[in-house]
Design a protein around this motif. Structure first.
Motif, PDB file in Angstrom:
ATOM      1  N   VAL A 100       0.861  -1.180   0.000  1.00  0.00           N
ATOM      2  CA  VAL A 100       0.000   0.000   0.000  1.00  0.00           C
ATOM      3  C   VAL A 100       0.899   1.232   0.000  1.00  0.00           C
ATOM      4  N   ILE A 125      -9.794  -0.202   5.520  1.00  0.00           N
ATOM      5  CA  ILE A 125     -10.094  -0.590   4.141  1.00  0.00           C
ATOM      6  C   ILE A 125     -10.625  -2.021   4.142  1.00  0.00           C
ATOM      7  N   LEU A 132      -8.640  -5.666   2.974  1.00  0.00           N
ATOM      8  CA  LEU A 132      -7.185  -5.532   2.874  1.00  0.00           C
ATOM      9  C   LEU A 132      -6.513  -6.689   3.603  1.00  0.00           C
ATOM     10  N   ASP A 169      -0.046  -1.501  -5.222  1.00  0.00           N
ATOM     11  CA  ASP A 169      -1.234  -2.336  -5.403  1.00  0.00           C
ATOM     12  C   ASP A 169      -2.476  -1.618  -4.890  1.00  0.00           C
ATOM     13  N   VAL A 170      -2.296  -0.827  -3.837  1.00  0.00           N
ATOM     14  CA  VAL A 170      -3.382  -0.002  -3.302  1.00  0.00           C
ATOM     15  C   VAL A 170      -2.804   1.382  -3.040  1.00  0.00           C
ATOM     16  N   LEU A 197     -11.298  -3.299  -3.663  1.00  0.00           N
ATOM     17  CA  LEU A 197     -10.104  -4.132  -3.700  1.00  0.00           C
ATOM     18  C   LEU A 197     -10.188  -5.270  -4.714  1.00  0.00           C
ATOM     19  N   ASP A 198     -11.370  -5.548  -5.241  1.00  0.00           N
ATOM     20  CA  ASP A 198     -11.509  -6.629  -6.204  1.00  0.00           C
ATOM     21  C   ASP A 198     -11.194  -6.174  -7.627  1.00  0.00           C
ATOM     22  N   TYR A 244      -7.932   5.201  -3.046  1.00  0.00           N
ATOM     23  CA  TYR A 244      -8.829   5.689  -1.999  1.00  0.00           C
ATOM     24  C   TYR A 244      -8.422   7.102  -1.588  1.00  0.00           C
TER      25      TYR A 244
END
Length: 430
Positions: free
Chosen positions: A249, A289, A292, A354-355, A387-388, A394
């Motif tokens: 993240v 989140i 996560l 990734d996030v 997340l999918d 965010y």
């Protein structure tokens, strides 16, 4: 034509093998070469011929040096490109600024565009949309008209657009170079939709040297993440898995002193309370989140030299493993570069995460989300939040129903870059 010339010599009584005939023939050939290959004498003065670029009819736009932060510079560059496109001209490669002029002694220290981004790659990706040119391509260095862009309260978006339209017509379109004089392009009026800006940003590719520096940071983050996850008995971690498969993240953590002063003034002016976020609020929302998977490394992108709070690594929830440059052991990677390059490395680290979690009133965060949204669109992703999906983002300054950060994707149907350039608490996600 040449046959007529030689026939005329014969009519004058000159024989082909005579010396006078040969001399006269030489003069004819020389005059023909001059006529065909050289421009008229009225246009030759002040020209520099470039045998590798046939641009006798090419027209160019020249803009002032681009300043401010990296992402404001990227917006300014894109705006200059789109201005050149509107005028049907090639943008002469501008100078960026290696330093923040209001914070560093060597203010406005210029750095060439091609020292940060790949010149040829930009033109290859943006072919048919916009084009960058080099100053060596300009044939007549004196065939220049200076365009003074308007400023002040009376200078409206409509007046600016009308001026640009006029400079796309005669007599201005006859000049080889239109040189814009005045303020930084970031402050020019905006006449183009978000998708056009996204196209320009998509054409920008960091030079190999900077990209490799970002590779070092990302590899370090994923390496630590893989080690931490392998220790967790709850996770079935494949020991042979690549580092690329280890998620992380990235949080663009705006809590520096200059940001806090700015955001509080902005909240008062706009009469909103969703711009500033404390360290505690950011940590709580990131930890909320939904879905996560932990343990996971949380990279904190923060301006270390402007940070007054030394406890940013403390207080994170279980399974969240916070790292910044010093703890990660990559501080030297950043410190050997000027401000602009440091910011470019951090941007790339956030972009590849990734996030991503950022602030909707930060230009840095907004451009990261814009590019990630563009990636989704190019990949044909219909759903762009949660997340999918690939590359979810965010906004920690906005709370969702689960008390976490609000899912965030850029609105590519926006008619301008206003929401990204100056921030908004109305973010789109679907």
């Amino acid at each position: 034509m040449e046959l007529l010339c030689f026939k005329s010599l014969k009519l004058l009584g000159l024989h082909m093998n005579s010396l006078p005939y040969k001399c006269a023939a030489f003069l004819v050939v020389a005059l023909m070469i001059k006529t065909i290959w050289l421009p008229s004498s009225s246009n030759f003065r002040g020209m520099r011929l470039n045998p590798n670029f046939d641009n006798e009819k090419s027209k160019f736009l020249e803009v002032p040096q681009i300043v401010w932060g990296l992402n404001n510079q990227k917006i300014a560059f894109a705006r200059a490109c789109l201005t050149a496109r509107m005028l049907n001209r090639t943008l002469l490669m501008p100078s960026l600024s290696a330093s923040l002029f209001y914070k560093e002694v060597d203010q406005l220290r210029p750095i060439s565009f091609d020292k940060v981004f790949q010149f040829e790659e930009f033109n290859a990706r943006c072919q048919g949309f916009v084009r960058l040119g080099r100053y060596s391509e300009v044939l007549d260095t004196r065939d220049v008209f200076e365009l003074q862009k308007g400023s002040g309260r009376r200078w409206t978006v409509e007046k600016d657009l009308e001026q640009l339209r006029e400079f796309g017509k005669a007599p201005y379109d006859e000049y080889q170079v239109i040189r814009v004089v005045g303020k930084n392009p970031f402050l020019w009026h905006d006449h183009w939709p978000a998708k056009d800006y996204a196209k320009i940003f998509e054409c920008l590719d960091l030079v190999e040297e900077i990209s490799r520096e970002a590779d070092k940071v990302v590899s370090k983050i994923r390496e630590i993440g893989k080690e931490e996850r392998s220790r967790d008995s709850r996770l079935q971690v494949n020991v042979n898995a690549t580092l690329q498969s280890t998620p992380y993240v990235a949080v663009h953590m705006r809590i520096e002193k200059d940001w806090m002063i700015h955001c509080k003034k902005l909240e008062q002016r706009l009469n909103v309370s969703e711009i500033c976020s404390s360290k505690e609020q950011i940590m709580r929302r990131v930890g909320s989140i939904v879905g996560l998977e932990t343990p996971i490394v949380v990279y904190l992108a923060v301006a270390d030299n402007l940070l007054e709070d030394n406890s940013i690594l403390e207080g994170w929830g279980e399974g969240l493993l916070p790292y910044e440059k010093k703890k990660l052991g990559v501080l030297d990677v950043y410190k050997k570069h000027p401000y602009l390059i440091q910011s470019a490395i951090d941007y790339e680290v956030c972009l590849r995460s990734d996030v991503f979690v950022g602030n909707t009133f930060s230009t840095f965060s907004s451009l990261v989300v814009l590019e990630r949204t563009q990636w989704m669109m190019s990949a044909g992703v219909a759903q762009r939040c949660g997340l999918d999906v690939r590359w979810p983002s965010y906004a920690y300054n906005l709370e969702d129903e689960s008390n976490g950060p609000r899912p965030w994707a850029a609105n590519m149907s926006d008619v301008s870059l206003q929401a990204i350039s100056y921030g908004s608490n109305r973010v789109s996600c679907w």
